[in-house]
Design an enzyme around this catalytic site. Structure first.
Site, short mmCIF file in Angstrom:
data_model
loop_
_atom_site.label_atom_id
_atom_site.label_comp_id
_atom_site.label_asym_id
_atom_site.label_seq_id
_atom_site.Cartn_x
_atom_site.Cartn_y
_atom_site.Cartn_z
N LYS A 115 0.82 -1.21 0.00
CA LYS A 115 0.00 0.00 0.00
C LYS A 115 0.86 1.27 0.00
O LYS A 115 0.49 2.28 -0.61
CB LYS A 115 -0.95 -0.01 1.20
CG LYS A 115 -2.04 -1.07 1.07
CD LYS A 115 -2.90 -1.14 2.31
CE LYS A 115 -3.96 -2.23 2.18
NZ LYS A 115 -4.77 -2.38 3.41
N LYS A 217 -9.01 -12.00 -8.74
CA LYS A 217 -10.29 -12.22 -8.07
C LYS A 217 -11.16 -10.97 -8.16
O LYS A 217 -10.67 -9.87 -8.42
CB LYS A 217 -10.06 -12.60 -6.61
CG LYS A 217 -9.52 -11.50 -5.73
CD LYS A 217 -9.44 -11.96 -4.27
CE LYS A 217 -8.97 -10.82 -3.37
NZ LYS A 217 -8.95 -11.21 -1.94
N LYS A 220 -13.23 -4.73 -5.20
CA LYS A 220 -13.74 -3.37 -5.38
C LYS A 220 -12.77 -2.50 -6.17
O LYS A 220 -13.16 -1.70 -7.01
CB LYS A 220 -14.00 -2.73 -4.02
CG LYS A 220 -15.07 -3.42 -3.18
CD LYS A 220 -15.15 -2.77 -1.80
CE LYS A 220 -16.09 -3.52 -0.89
NZ LYS A 220 -16.12 -2.96 0.47
#
Length: 352
Positions: A115, A217, A220
């Site tokens: 991140k 997969k 969002k």
């Protein structure tokens, strides 16, 4: 408080709507568990703050996910449904536990490094992310909350003395850190207070629900989702645009990744018999992707439209939603307050 049943805890960040991956990967299984376990499900709005969301959008997203939880079948009478920030004991224990967590071990977590790289626009896979962050110390895109995310997750779990925590592969390291922090706390204060929670795998391998973009997969942030709230027109349009290939050129060709993803989705929503029909059609070169996608969309709608209708009904009932979260917070705080009181006592924080 005595535990009559094993405690299962799970939370989801309040960032965007829930999708079929959430439903098949977790929600539908939670529904089956709610009679046999002491289930506590929360909306992680504090975790969502690590990405500095728009305040109005954050508030609306909390309400969206709560409505979707209930519409998918989670019964507020059988489960404790609560919003993370409604339990202030979590924030205090987060501070206390951070006193036993090292900066180095947090900076080495895979999720933080990933991140942080994305936040800073770093494409290198170098493990020296610490130097990159220090070199960008005027840049606030990598905040302290992102670094201490595993501590907050550990508190979410430990404050309820959870036995089982269903997590995906990307969260397994955080769950291991939770166990480490529990052992460290017990060892430092010479107590046998926190147990070590384990993953709940629902009796098999974690289900990976593929997206519509041909890789990875459903997620969002990937833009490849079928949301539970999607209307009929939107859902059909998404499915018809799903990535495929040019089609098999000869019998028994190896199935490409994008097409195999669609077969896996058929397995989930249409059943193995239907999926096998299209697998055979691929094998003998008679497959028509348009027909397959129409079948997939039709069967997805049978799953999502009833849930969508319930979502809309619940989402428009603010009084009901407020009642659910008030009751959930009250029940969650009863357990959290007991744990926080014990932790303060163990750590020597007592009233004079």
């Amino acid at each position: 408080m005595e535990k009559d049943k094993k405690v299962v805890l799970s939370g989801i960040r309040s960032t965007g709507n829930l999708h079929l991956g959430n439903y098949y990967g977790a929600l539908s299984k939670f529904v089956r568990m709610q009679d046999d376990y002491d289930c506590r499900f929360f909306i992680a709005d504090l975790h969502a703050l690590t990405t500095n969301p728009d305040p109005k959008m954050l508030h609306e997203s909390v309400k969206d996910i709560l409505a979707e939880y209930i519409a998918a079948g989670l019964d507020p009478e059988k489960n404790i449904l609560y919003v993370q920030s409604d339990v202030p004991e979590i924030s205090e224990m987060y501070l206390l536990l951070n006193m036993h967590v090292g900066i180095g071990e947090l900076m080495r977590t895979a999720s933080f490094k990933d991140k942080a790289r994305k936040a800073l626009g770093i494409t290198s896979d170098s493990d020296e992310i610490e130097k990159e962050i220090i070199g960008n110390q005027t840049n606030q895109r990598v905040n302290a909350g992102l670094l201490t995310y595993p501590t907050l997750m550990a508190v979410d779990i430990l404050i309820h003395h959870a036995d089982y925590v269903p997590v995906g592969k990307d969260q397994e390291q955080h769950l291991e850190l939770t166990r480490r922090f529990a052992r460290r706390f017990n060892s430092f204060y010479k107590v046998d207070y926190f147990g070590e929670p384990v993953n709940f795998n629902f009796g098999g391998e974690a289900l990976k629900v593929p997206g519509l973009d041909g890789s990875g997969k459903m997620g969002k942030s990937e833009g490849n989702c079928i949301y539970l709230i999607d209307d009929e027109k939107t859902l059909r349009k998404k499915v018809m645009r799903a990535v495929t290939d040019e089609g098999p050129k000869e019998p028994n060709s190896v199935v490409s990744k994008p097409v195999e993803n669609l077969f896996l989705l058929l397995d989930l929503v249409s059943g193995k018999e239907v999926a096998d029909h299209y697998r055979q059609a691929y094998a003998d070169c008679s497959i028509r992707y348009g027909d397959m996608k129409k079948q997939l969309a039709e069967d997805m709608l049978k799953v999502t439209l009833p849930i969508r209708e319930r979502i809309l009904d619940i989402r428009n009932n603010d009084e009901y939603l407020s009642k659910v979260v008030r009751n959930g917070a009250e029940r969650a705080r009863a357990y959290a307050a007991d744990t926080l009181r014990d932790v303060r006592e163990i750590m020597g924080i007592r009233k004079i």
